[in-house]
Design a protein around this motif. Structure first.
Motif, PDB file in Angstrom:
ATOM      1  N   ARG A  39      45.374  30.549  37.770  1.00 51.51           N
ATOM      2  CA  ARG A  39      45.031  31.327  38.966  1.00 51.51           C
ATOM      3  C   ARG A  39      45.092  32.821  38.687  1.00 51.51           C
ATOM      4  NH1 ARG A  39      48.266  27.450  41.582  1.00 51.51           N
ATOM      5  NH2 ARG A  39      50.014  28.929  41.603  1.00 51.51           N
ATOM      6  N   CYS A  40      46.082  33.253  37.910  1.00 52.58           N
ATOM      7  CA  CYS A  40      46.206  34.673  37.559  1.00 52.58           C
ATOM      8  C   CYS A  40      45.028  35.121  36.690  1.00 52.58           C
ATOM      9  CB  CYS A  40      47.521  34.930  36.835  1.00 52.58           C
ATOM     10  SG  CYS A  40      48.986  34.701  37.858  1.00 52.58           S
ATOM     11  N   ILE A  41      44.641  34.299  35.738  1.00 48.44           N
ATOM     12  CA  ILE A  41      43.500  34.629  34.878  1.00 48.44           C
ATOM     13  C   ILE A  41      42.226  34.701  35.707  1.00 48.44           C
ATOM     14  CG2 ILE A  41      42.027  33.738  33.015  1.00 48.44           C
ATOM     15  CD1 ILE A  41      44.637  32.643  31.741  1.00 48.44           C
ATOM     16  N   SER A  42      42.040  33.764  36.611  1.00 46.50           N
ATOM     17  CA  SER A  42      40.861  33.758  37.470  1.00 46.50           C
ATOM     18  C   SER A  42      40.818  34.999  38.349  1.00 46.50           C
ATOM     19  CB  SER A  42      40.861  32.497  38.324  1.00 46.50           C
ATOM     20  OG  SER A  42      39.782  32.502  39.208  1.00 46.50           O
ATOM     21  N   ALA A  43      41.966  35.374  38.914  1.00 41.88           N
ATOM     22  CA  ALA A  43      42.028  36.569  39.769  1.00 41.88           C
ATOM     23  C   ALA A  43      41.741  37.827  38.950  1.00 41.88           C
ATOM     24  CB  ALA A  43      43.384  36.675  40.441  1.00 41.88           C
ATOM     25  N   ALA A  44      42.274  37.901  37.735  1.00 41.65           N
ATOM     26  CA  ALA A  44      42.031  39.067  36.885  1.00 41.65           C
ATOM     27  C   ALA A  44      40.563  39.146  36.499  1.00 41.65           C
ATOM     28  CB  ALA A  44      42.912  38.998  35.635  1.00 41.65           C
ATOM     29  N   SER A  45      39.970  38.006  36.174  1.00 36.80           N
ATOM     30  CA  SER A  45      38.556  37.975  35.819  1.00 36.80           C
ATOM     31  C   SER A  45      37.694  38.449  36.984  1.00 36.80           C
ATOM     32  CB  SER A  45      38.158  36.566  35.400  1.00 36.80           C
ATOM     33  OG  SER A  45      36.796  36.501  35.106  1.00 36.80           O
ATOM     34  N   SER A  46      38.033  38.006  38.193  1.00 39.11           N
ATOM     35  CA  SER A  46      37.290  38.436  39.381  1.00 39.11           C
ATOM     36  C   SER A  46      37.436  39.931  39.607  1.00 39.11           C
ATOM     37  CB  SER A  46      37.783  37.688  40.616  1.00 39.11           C
ATOM     38  OG  SER A  46      37.555  36.316  40.474  1.00 39.11           O
ATOM     39  N   ALA A  47      38.637  40.462  39.394  1.00 38.39           N
ATOM     40  CA  ALA A  47      38.880  41.896  39.587  1.00 38.39           C
ATOM     41  C   ALA A  47      38.109  42.723  38.563  1.00 38.39           C
ATOM     42  CB  ALA A  47      40.371  42.199  39.488  1.00 38.39           C
ATOM     43  N   ILE A  48      38.035  42.233  37.325  1.00 35.75           N
ATOM     44  CA  ILE A  48      37.292  42.952  36.292  1.00 35.75           C
ATOM     45  C   ILE A  48      35.801  42.959  36.616  1.00 35.75           C
ATOM     46  CG2 ILE A  48      36.568  42.844  33.862  1.00 35.75           C
ATOM     47  CD1 ILE A  48      39.462  41.907  33.247  1.00 35.75           C
ATOM     48  N   GLN A  49      35.275  41.820  37.049  1.00 39.87           N
ATOM     49  CA  GLN A  49      33.861  41.762  37.414  1.00 39.87           C
ATOM     50  C   GLN A  49      33.565  42.698  38.586  1.00 39.87           C
ATOM     51  OE1 GLN A  49      31.496  40.373  35.652  1.00 39.87           O
ATOM     52  NE2 GLN A  49      33.096  39.786  34.229  1.00 39.87           N
ATOM     53  N   TRP A  50      34.456  42.747  39.581  1.00 39.46           N
ATOM     54  CA  TRP A  50      34.282  43.642  40.722  1.00 39.46           C
ATOM     55  C   TRP A  50      34.286  45.101  40.261  1.00 39.46           C
ATOM     56  CZ3 TRP A  50      36.960  47.669  42.790  1.00 39.46           C
ATOM     57  CH2 TRP A  50      36.553  48.105  44.050  1.00 39.46           C
ATOM     58  N   ALA A  51      35.218  45.442  39.364  1.00 40.55           N
ATOM     59  CA  ALA A  51      35.308  46.824  38.868  1.00 40.55           C
ATOM     60  C   ALA A  51      34.040  47.209  38.109  1.00 40.55           C
ATOM     61  CB  ALA A  51      36.541  46.981  37.983  1.00 40.55           C
ATOM     62  N   LYS A  52      33.506  46.294  37.322  1.00 42.14           N
ATOM     63  CA  LYS A  52      32.277  46.589  36.572  1.00 42.14           C
ATOM     64  C   LYS A  52      31.099  46.783  37.517  1.00 42.14           C
ATOM     65  CE  LYS A  52      33.383  44.350  32.218  1.00 42.14           C
ATOM     66  NZ  LYS A  52      33.071  43.249  31.303  1.00 42.14           N
ATOM     67  N   ARG A  53      30.992  45.942  38.560  1.00 44.41           N
ATOM     68  CA  ARG A  53      29.890  46.083  39.520  1.00 44.41           C
ATOM     69  C   ARG A  53      29.972  47.396  40.284  1.00 44.41           C
ATOM     70  NH1 ARG A  53      31.083  40.773  40.880  1.00 44.41           N
ATOM     71  NH2 ARG A  53      32.128  41.498  42.747  1.00 44.41           N
ATOM     72  N   ASN A  54      31.192  47.844  40.574  1.00 46.73           N
ATOM     73  CA  ASN A  54      31.386  49.048  41.362  1.00 46.73           C
ATOM     74  C   ASN A  54      31.667  50.278  40.507  1.00 46.73           C
ATOM     75  OD1 ASN A  54      31.232  48.091  44.217  1.00 46.73           O
ATOM     76  ND2 ASN A  54      32.704  46.642  43.370  1.00 46.73           N
ATOM     77  N   ARG A  55      31.500  50.133  39.198  1.00 48.93           N
ATOM     78  CA  ARG A  55      31.645  51.228  38.233  1.00 48.93           C
ATOM     79  C   ARG A  55      33.014  51.898  38.270  1.00 48.93           C
ATOM     80  NH1 ARG A  55      25.824  53.730  37.154  1.00 48.93           N
ATOM     81  NH2 ARG A  55      24.690  51.833  37.503  1.00 48.93           N
ATOM     82  N   TRP A  56      34.041  51.092  38.425  1.00 49.17           N
ATOM     83  CA  TRP A  56      35.411  51.603  38.353  1.00 49.17           C
ATOM     84  C   TRP A  56      35.822  51.622  36.888  1.00 49.17           C
ATOM     85  CZ3 TRP A  56      39.272  52.796  42.045  1.00 49.17           C
ATOM     86  CH2 TRP A  56      38.810  52.810  43.339  1.00 49.17           C
ATOM     87  N   PRO A  57      36.557  52.642  36.458  1.00 48.09           N
ATOM     88  CA  PRO A  57      37.006  52.664  35.055  1.00 48.09           C
ATOM     89  C   PRO A  57      38.055  51.585  34.806  1.00 48.09           C
ATOM     90  CG  PRO A  57      37.932  54.511  36.268  1.00 48.09           C
ATOM     91  CD  PRO A  57      36.972  53.816  37.188  1.00 48.09           C
ATOM     92  N   LEU A  58      37.897  50.881  33.713  1.00 52.14           N
ATOM     93  CA  LEU A  58      38.841  49.834  33.348  1.00 52.14           C
ATOM     94  C   LEU A  58      39.831  50.390  32.322  1.00 52.14           C
ATOM     95  CD1 LEU A  58      36.373  46.867  32.895  1.00 52.14           C
ATOM     96  CD2 LEU A  58      37.934  47.243  34.794  1.00 52.14           C
ATOM     97  N   PRO A  59      41.094  49.964  32.363  1.00 51.57           N
ATOM     98  CA  PRO A  59      42.075  50.444  31.371  1.00 51.57           C
ATOM     99  C   PRO A  59      41.683  49.988  29.971  1.00 51.57           C
ATOM    100  CG  PRO A  59      43.029  48.758  32.783  1.00 51.57           C
ATOM    101  CD  PRO A  59      41.652  49.007  33.290  1.00 51.57           C
ATOM    102  N   ARG A  60      41.925  50.837  29.029  1.00 50.49           N
ATOM    103  CA  ARG A  60      41.593  50.539  27.625  1.00 50.49           C
ATOM    104  C   ARG A  60      42.880  50.394  26.832  1.00 50.49           C
ATOM    105  NH1 ARG A  60      36.254  50.798  27.319  1.00 50.49           N
ATOM    106  NH2 ARG A  60      35.140  52.393  28.457  1.00 50.49           N
ATOM    107  N   LYS A  61      42.824  49.532  25.820  1.00 48.99           N
ATOM    108  CA  LYS A  61      43.980  49.376  24.934  1.00 48.99           C
ATOM    109  C   LYS A  61      44.103  50.605  24.049  1.00 48.99           C
ATOM    110  CE  LYS A  61      45.312  44.750  23.988  1.00 48.99           C
ATOM    111  NZ  LYS A  61      45.395  43.711  22.996  1.00 48.99           N
ATOM    112  N   ALA A  62      45.352  51.013  23.819  1.00 50.58           N
ATOM    113  CA  ALA A  62      45.587  52.193  22.971  1.00 50.58           C
ATOM    114  C   ALA A  62      45.562  51.830  21.518  1.00 50.58           C
ATOM    115  CB  ALA A  62      46.930  52.810  23.327  1.00 50.58           C
TER     116      ALA A  62
END
Length: 62
Positions: A39-62
């Motif tokens: 459920r956590c993975i599914s929720a994270a995947s949905s949040a990432i897809q939403w951020a990409k559609r709405n052009r929100w910056p996603l955190p990057r690995k250092a």
């Protein structure tokens, strides 16, 4: 009467425990309920897809 599970609280607790057992900033102990982790993975995947559609910056690995 069957008791209802509060899956949101279970998911929050699972994420907290995964964070607390984090090792080397990459690995965590995975002895948790697989349904909660899925459920956590599914929720994270949905949040990432939403951020990409709405052009929100996603955190990057250092």
């Amino acid at each position: 009467m069957k008791m209802q599970l509060n899956t949101d609280a279970i998911d929050d607790a699972t994420l907290a425990l995964l964070y607390l057992t984090l090792h080397d900033n990459e690995r965590a102990w995975k002895g948790h309920d697989w349904d909660a982790i899925n459920r956590c993975i599914s929720a994270a995947s949905s949040a990432i897809q939403w951020a990409k559609r709405n052009r929100w910056p996603l955190p990057r690995k250092a």
